[in-house]
Design a protein around this motif. Structure first.
Motif, short mmCIF file in Angstrom:
data_model
loop_
_atom_site.label_atom_id
_atom_site.label_comp_id
_atom_site.label_asym_id
_atom_site.label_seq_id
_atom_site.Cartn_x
_atom_site.Cartn_y
_atom_site.Cartn_z
N GLN A 163 0.90 -1.07 0.01
CA GLN A 163 -0.12 0.09 -0.07
C GLN A 163 0.76 1.30 -0.26
OE1 GLN A 163 -2.53 0.00 3.56
NE2 GLN A 163 -0.99 0.50 4.76
N GLY A 164 0.49 2.24 -0.44
CA GLY A 164 1.12 3.61 -0.64
C GLY A 164 0.18 4.78 -0.94
N THR A 165 0.47 5.91 -0.99
CA THR A 165 -0.25 7.07 -0.86
C THR A 165 -0.39 7.08 -2.48
OG1 THR A 165 1.83 8.47 -1.26
CG2 THR A 165 1.10 8.54 0.91
N LYS A 166 -1.32 8.19 -2.85
CA LYS A 166 -1.67 8.38 -4.25
C LYS A 166 -0.28 8.78 -5.21
CE LYS A 166 -4.73 11.37 -7.16
NZ LYS A 166 -5.76 12.43 -7.20
N GLU A 167 0.50 9.76 -4.49
CA GLU A 167 2.00 9.96 -4.91
C GLU A 167 2.64 8.67 -5.16
OE1 GLU A 167 -0.31 13.16 -3.22
OE2 GLU A 167 0.48 11.31 -1.86
N THR A 168 2.65 7.79 -4.35
CA THR A 168 3.35 6.48 -4.49
C THR A 168 2.97 5.84 -5.74
OG1 THR A 168 3.71 6.34 -1.94
CG2 THR A 168 3.98 4.23 -3.33
N THR A 214 1.48 7.02 -8.30
CA THR A 214 1.76 7.75 -9.34
C THR A 214 3.15 7.57 -9.83
OG1 THR A 214 0.19 9.53 -8.75
CG2 THR A 214 1.97 10.03 -10.52
N ALA A 215 4.08 7.56 -8.95
CA ALA A 215 5.30 7.22 -9.22
C ALA A 215 5.83 5.75 -9.50
CB ALA A 215 6.14 7.50 -7.77
N ALA A 216 4.99 4.66 -9.04
CA ALA A 216 4.98 3.32 -9.40
C ALA A 216 4.55 3.48 -10.87
CB ALA A 216 4.28 2.65 -8.29
N ARG A 217 3.71 3.79 -11.28
CA ARG A 217 3.05 3.88 -12.61
C ARG A 217 4.12 4.17 -13.65
NH1 ARG A 217 -1.32 7.25 -13.61
NH2 ARG A 217 0.13 8.98 -13.64
N ARG A 237 -9.80 4.24 -20.88
CA ARG A 237 -9.49 4.90 -22.01
C ARG A 237 -9.88 6.63 -22.24
NH1 ARG A 237 -9.01 2.34 -27.22
NH2 ARG A 237 -9.86 0.63 -25.97
N ALA A 238 -10.97 6.92 -21.45
CA ALA A 238 -11.49 8.34 -21.46
C ALA A 238 -10.39 9.44 -20.66
CB ALA A 238 -12.60 8.47 -21.03
N VAL A 239 -9.12 8.66 -20.10
CA VAL A 239 -8.55 9.63 -19.17
C VAL A 239 -7.24 9.27 -19.55
CG1 VAL A 239 -7.81 10.13 -16.83
CG2 VAL A 239 -9.88 9.20 -17.17
N PRO A 240 -6.39 10.35 -19.91
CA PRO A 240 -4.96 10.43 -20.25
C PRO A 240 -4.17 9.95 -19.13
CG PRO A 240 -5.82 12.75 -20.62
CD PRO A 240 -6.85 12.10 -20.06
N THR A 241 -3.29 9.22 -19.53
CA THR A 241 -2.51 8.20 -18.67
C THR A 241 -2.15 9.13 -17.28
OG1 THR A 241 -1.26 7.08 -20.30
CG2 THR A 241 -0.25 7.10 -18.20
N ALA A 242 -1.39 10.57 -17.26
CA ALA A 242 -0.95 11.27 -16.26
C ALA A 242 -2.37 11.68 -15.50
CB ALA A 242 -0.16 12.46 -16.93
N GLU A 243 -3.41 11.43 -15.83
CA GLU A 243 -4.50 11.94 -15.16
C GLU A 243 -5.34 11.08 -14.55
OE1 GLU A 243 -6.75 14.83 -17.35
OE2 GLU A 243 -5.01 15.68 -18.29
N LEU A 244 -5.07 9.42 -14.79
CA LEU A 244 -5.66 8.57 -14.04
C LEU A 244 -5.77 8.55 -12.56
CD1 LEU A 244 -4.27 5.55 -16.23
CD2 LEU A 244 -6.63 6.56 -16.41
#
Length: 141
Positions: free
Chosen positions: A68-73, A75-78, A109-116
């Motif tokens: 588990q991790g934060t939203k930021e974790t 995002t970085a993992a992605r 599909r409706a959301v850009p990668t960076a905004e998922l």
């Protein structure tokens, strides 16, 4: 039969956002690992059979580690999993409002990668690479 524990050179891991409800954690984990099982055949072991000869479906050949991790974790993992081109699956917050696979795919599909709005990510690959993807995450209690 050997009693030595098996050590795998690969890792199956799920990373969950830490603010999910318990039912969401279970649901997201189940969905994420199903993606790996269908696209990475080497993660699946042999079918099971009990002493009476009743057969059961095969499962993963190795443990699934849940972090588990934060939203930021997440995002970085992605970003790290994409840069390493490892097999992965994502679950976004939008998928809690859909009710089927078609709508799930459309929502992603409706959301850009960076905004998922990532709430979960699964990954499979060499231990070192998966460990690097998960940097900053901690084991799920």
């Amino acid at each position: 039969m050997s009693t030595e524990p098996l050590r795998f050179d690969t890792k199956i891991a799920v990373l969950l956002r830490e603010d999910l409800e318990p039912w969401q954690r279970l649901n997201v984990t189940a969905f994420l690992v199903s993606g790996l099982g269908t696209q990475v055949p080497e993660v699946i072991g042999e079918p099971y059979e009990d002493a009476d000869g009743v057969g059961y479906l095969p499962m993963f050949r190795q443990p699934v580690l849940v972090f588990q991790g934060t939203k930021e974790t997440l995002t970085a993992a992605r970003a790290r999993v994409l840069s390493r081109a490892l097999p992965r699956a994502v679950f976004t917050g939008d998928l809690f409002t859909t009710g089927n696979d078609r709508d799930n795919r459309a929502a992603v599909r409706a959301v850009p990668t960076a905004e998922l709005d990532l709430v979960g990510l699964s990954v499979y690959g060499p231990r070192n690479a998966v460990d690097k993807v998960l940097k900053g995450a901690r084991m799920h209690p």
